[in-house]
Structures are given as C-alpha cells and as structure tokens.
Design a protein around this motif. Sequence first.
Motif, mmCIF file in Angstrom:
data_model
loop_
_atom_site.group_PDB
_atom_site.id
_atom_site.type_symbol
_atom_site.label_atom_id
_atom_site.label_comp_id
_atom_site.label_asym_id
_atom_site.label_seq_id
_atom_site.Cartn_x
_atom_site.Cartn_y
_atom_site.Cartn_z
ATOM 1 N N ASN A 156 0.797 -1.221 0.000
ATOM 2 C CA ASN A 156 0.000 0.000 0.000
ATOM 3 C C ASN A 156 0.833 1.276 0.000
ATOM 4 O O ASN A 156 0.267 2.372 0.132
ATOM 5 N N ALA A 157 2.133 1.159 -0.135
ATOM 6 C CA ALA A 157 2.990 2.345 -0.132
ATOM 7 C C ALA A 157 4.210 2.109 -1.001
ATOM 8 O O ALA A 157 4.756 1.008 -1.030
ATOM 9 N N MET A 158 4.616 3.144 -1.720
ATOM 10 C CA MET A 158 5.824 3.077 -2.538
ATOM 11 C C MET A 158 6.845 4.082 -2.004
ATOM 12 O O MET A 158 6.493 5.041 -1.305
ATOM 13 N N CYS A 159 8.111 3.853 -2.304
ATOM 14 C CA CYS A 159 9.197 4.719 -1.848
ATOM 15 C C CYS A 159 9.852 5.338 -3.085
ATOM 16 O O CYS A 159 10.514 4.632 -3.848
ATOM 17 N N LEU A 160 9.668 6.646 -3.265
ATOM 18 C CA LEU A 160 10.107 7.311 -4.480
ATOM 19 C C LEU A 160 11.306 8.215 -4.234
ATOM 20 O O LEU A 160 11.605 8.583 -3.101
ATOM 21 N N ASN A 161 11.991 8.543 -5.312
ATOM 22 C CA ASN A 161 13.146 9.429 -5.317
ATOM 23 C C ASN A 161 14.229 8.911 -4.380
ATOM 24 O O ASN A 161 14.495 9.469 -3.324
ATOM 25 N N GLY A 162 14.849 7.809 -4.800
ATOM 26 C CA GLY A 162 15.915 7.216 -4.019
ATOM 27 C C GLY A 162 15.437 6.544 -2.752
ATOM 28 O O GLY A 162 16.216 6.344 -1.818
ATOM 29 N N GLY A 163 14.146 6.203 -2.703
ATOM 30 C CA GLY A 163 13.602 5.565 -1.509
ATOM 31 C C GLY A 163 13.346 6.524 -0.370
ATOM 32 O O GLY A 163 13.072 6.094 0.747
ATOM 33 N N ARG A 164 13.372 7.816 -0.648
ATOM 34 C CA ARG A 164 13.257 8.816 0.413
ATOM 35 C C ARG A 164 11.812 9.169 0.752
ATOM 36 O O ARG A 164 11.474 9.365 1.930
ATOM 37 N N PHE A 165 10.938 9.252 -0.241
ATOM 38 C CA PHE A 165 9.575 9.747 -0.039
ATOM 39 C C PHE A 165 8.577 8.584 -0.033
ATOM 40 O O PHE A 165 8.462 7.844 -1.015
ATOM 41 N N ARG A 166 7.869 8.444 1.070
ATOM 42 C CA ARG A 166 6.845 7.403 1.199
ATOM 43 C C ARG A 166 5.528 7.955 0.666
ATOM 44 O O ARG A 166 5.037 8.979 1.142
ATOM 45 N N VAL A 167 4.940 7.259 -0.310
ATOM 46 C CA VAL A 167 3.705 7.718 -0.951
ATOM 47 C C VAL A 167 2.626 6.665 -0.755
ATOM 48 O O VAL A 167 2.824 5.483 -1.085
ATOM 49 N N SER A 168 1.492 7.066 -0.204
ATOM 50 C CA SER A 168 0.382 6.156 0.043
ATOM 51 C C SER A 168 -0.928 6.886 -0.212
ATOM 52 O O SER A 168 -0.947 8.102 -0.423
ATOM 53 N N GLY A 169 -2.023 6.152 -0.189
ATOM 54 C CA GLY A 169 -3.308 6.790 -0.440
ATOM 55 C C GLY A 169 -4.468 5.955 0.058
ATOM 56 O O GLY A 169 -4.350 4.731 0.235
ATOM 57 N N THR A 170 -5.599 6.612 0.294
ATOM 58 C CA THR A 170 -6.844 5.931 0.667
ATOM 59 C C THR A 170 -7.943 6.396 -0.274
ATOM 60 O O THR A 170 -7.935 7.526 -0.762
ATOM 61 N N PHE A 171 -8.919 5.509 -0.533
ATOM 62 C CA PHE A 171 -10.026 5.857 -1.416
ATOM 63 C C PHE A 171 -11.345 5.542 -0.724
ATOM 64 O O PHE A 171 -11.418 4.677 0.153
ATOM 65 N N ASN A 172 -12.408 6.258 -1.119
ATOM 66 C CA ASN A 172 -13.718 6.110 -0.489
ATOM 67 C C ASN A 172 -14.801 6.198 -1.560
ATOM 68 O O ASN A 172 -15.373 7.255 -1.791
ATOM 69 N N PRO A 173 -15.126 5.087 -2.239
ATOM 70 C CA PRO A 173 -16.129 5.123 -3.304
ATOM 71 C C PRO A 173 -17.526 5.309 -2.730
ATOM 72 O O PRO A 173 -17.819 4.835 -1.621
ATOM 73 N N PRO A 174 -18.426 5.994 -3.441
ATOM 74 C CA PRO A 174 -19.783 6.210 -2.931
ATOM 75 C C PRO A 174 -20.550 4.899 -2.809
ATOM 76 O O PRO A 174 -20.562 4.082 -3.722
ATOM 77 N N GLY A 175 -21.161 4.697 -1.648
ATOM 78 C CA GLY A 175 -21.984 3.517 -1.443
ATOM 79 C C GLY A 175 -21.217 2.227 -1.291
ATOM 80 O O GLY A 175 -21.806 1.145 -1.306
ATOM 81 N N MET A 176 -19.900 2.308 -1.149
ATOM 82 C CA MET A 176 -19.075 1.108 -1.027
ATOM 83 C C MET A 176 -18.047 1.312 0.087
ATOM 84 O O MET A 176 -17.835 2.434 0.555
#
Length: 265
Positions: A156-176
């Motif tokens: 659920n997370a990637m490490c970008l720019n030489g492994g320095r920046f942790r990038v993650s996200g959450t989603f919330n679909p309508p009715g689900m």
Amino acid sequence: MRQHHCVTVLLGLLLAGLAWGPTAHAQDPAGMLFFSSAAYTANETGGAITITVFRSNGDDDGNISVGYATAGGSATPGSDFQNTSGTLQWPDGDDNPRSFQVQILDDSVMEGSETFAVTLFNPTGGASLGSPATATVTISDDDSGPGGGTCTATANAMCLNGGRFRVSGTFNPPGMIGGDARAVQLTGDTGYFWFFNAENVELVVKVIDGCAVNGRYWVFAGGLTNVEFELTVEDTERGGTRTYTNPQRTAFLPIQDTRAFLTCP
C-alpha cells in the motif's frame, strides 16, 4: 443437387465453428504471470522485502507454476542480500497473488543505494510471462550518516526518489467500502495506485528532485478517477508531509506541486 450443396456448406461452417472455439480459447487459458511492480525499494535495515506476483489475463484454467530468482547488480549476493530462488504455484481456478521474500543484509559500509534484479522464468501449465517479468530492487543504505530515510515499500505504499519519499493513499467510493489504495512502483521516481482491480490504474504519481531549480522537491500526480481519494507524501529523511485530496464524484484535477518540500538536499 442444390440441396446437397447447401448441406455440404452448412456442415463445413459448423465444423469450422467447432474448430475455431477451442483454438481461440486455448490462446492463453491459464493466464499471464508478472510482478506487481517493475521497481521495489528496501531499506538496508528492513530485514526482508516482499515481492508479489500476479496471475491474470486468462480464464485461470489449470494448475500452473513459475520460477523466480535473484541476480546481483551493484548489490552483492551474500553481502547486501541473500540470493533467493524457488517456484510459485497456482491450482486450477486460483488467481490470488503469490509472494516471496528476499532477505536484505545489513552492513556498516557507506556505499550508497545499490540494486539487484529478480526475474520470473519457466512458466508451466500453459501460462505465459507478462510484463514486468523482471524487476529491480533498490537497497537504501543506512550508513551514510544522520538523516537517512526510513521508507519501506509495502503493498500500500511506494518509496520514491531514491527511496526517500513514502507515498500512500486511501479511497472512499460512494456507497461502497473503501480503504488503502494498492501501490505499484514503476521507476525510482514514479508509480501508480489501483483500487478495485490490478488491471485498472486509478492514479499516477511521481516525486522529483527540483532542488537545482527552486530548492524544493516536487510532487506531480494525475488521476483517472472521480472517486474520493487522499494522497499522502512523506519525506522520511528530513521530515514533513504533504496531503492532497480529491472530492467525491469530482474528476481528479492534476497535481503539479513544485513547492512541495523545502527539504533539499
């Protein structure tokens, strides 16, 4: 005579149709096998990194397997990582991902980030190799003095720019029910997220070094969704977090944040 000719033609078409069905179906009935990402990042003190393999693009018919193996690059087997090989197996009808781990070895040498490769080979049971069938693992060195990043790539997370920046996200679909987006890293700077299906890309993101231009790291993202989404980017080396949100039922507006992190170098 005319009736006999018509019967002959119809019989020929019927036989051709029967022959066509199995031939088309048999082109790739067992599916394709490929890594979840072309690029993974591991911290030298992370212990082990998990590599995931997907099965898709077929009817999931039959028992299949595929071999995997590591190979040294700038990282040295036995010193920086443990050489690993084996076989992953899927029974008939099973399209769940399979994973294996590669042990990362810590040392006290100041050597910078190093890489090694993992490769899929010898698919059996009618399966074929998809893309990527080879991936690069970057090991972030922890011996370069204070301030080293602590990002570890996960599902659920990637490490970008030489492994320095942790990038993650959450989603919330309508009715689900929503949750954590699934991360797939493509290069050292770029990756994407999917929500519902691994073949359906929802958001592409990259973190790039703009220090030479304006003394900052930049965050760019583009979405293929109108689902409510929150993107989080964290500088694990110098500290600081940026959060970007997309409202529900709103086309994702491009993110072009060239002032994201005043944490150079």
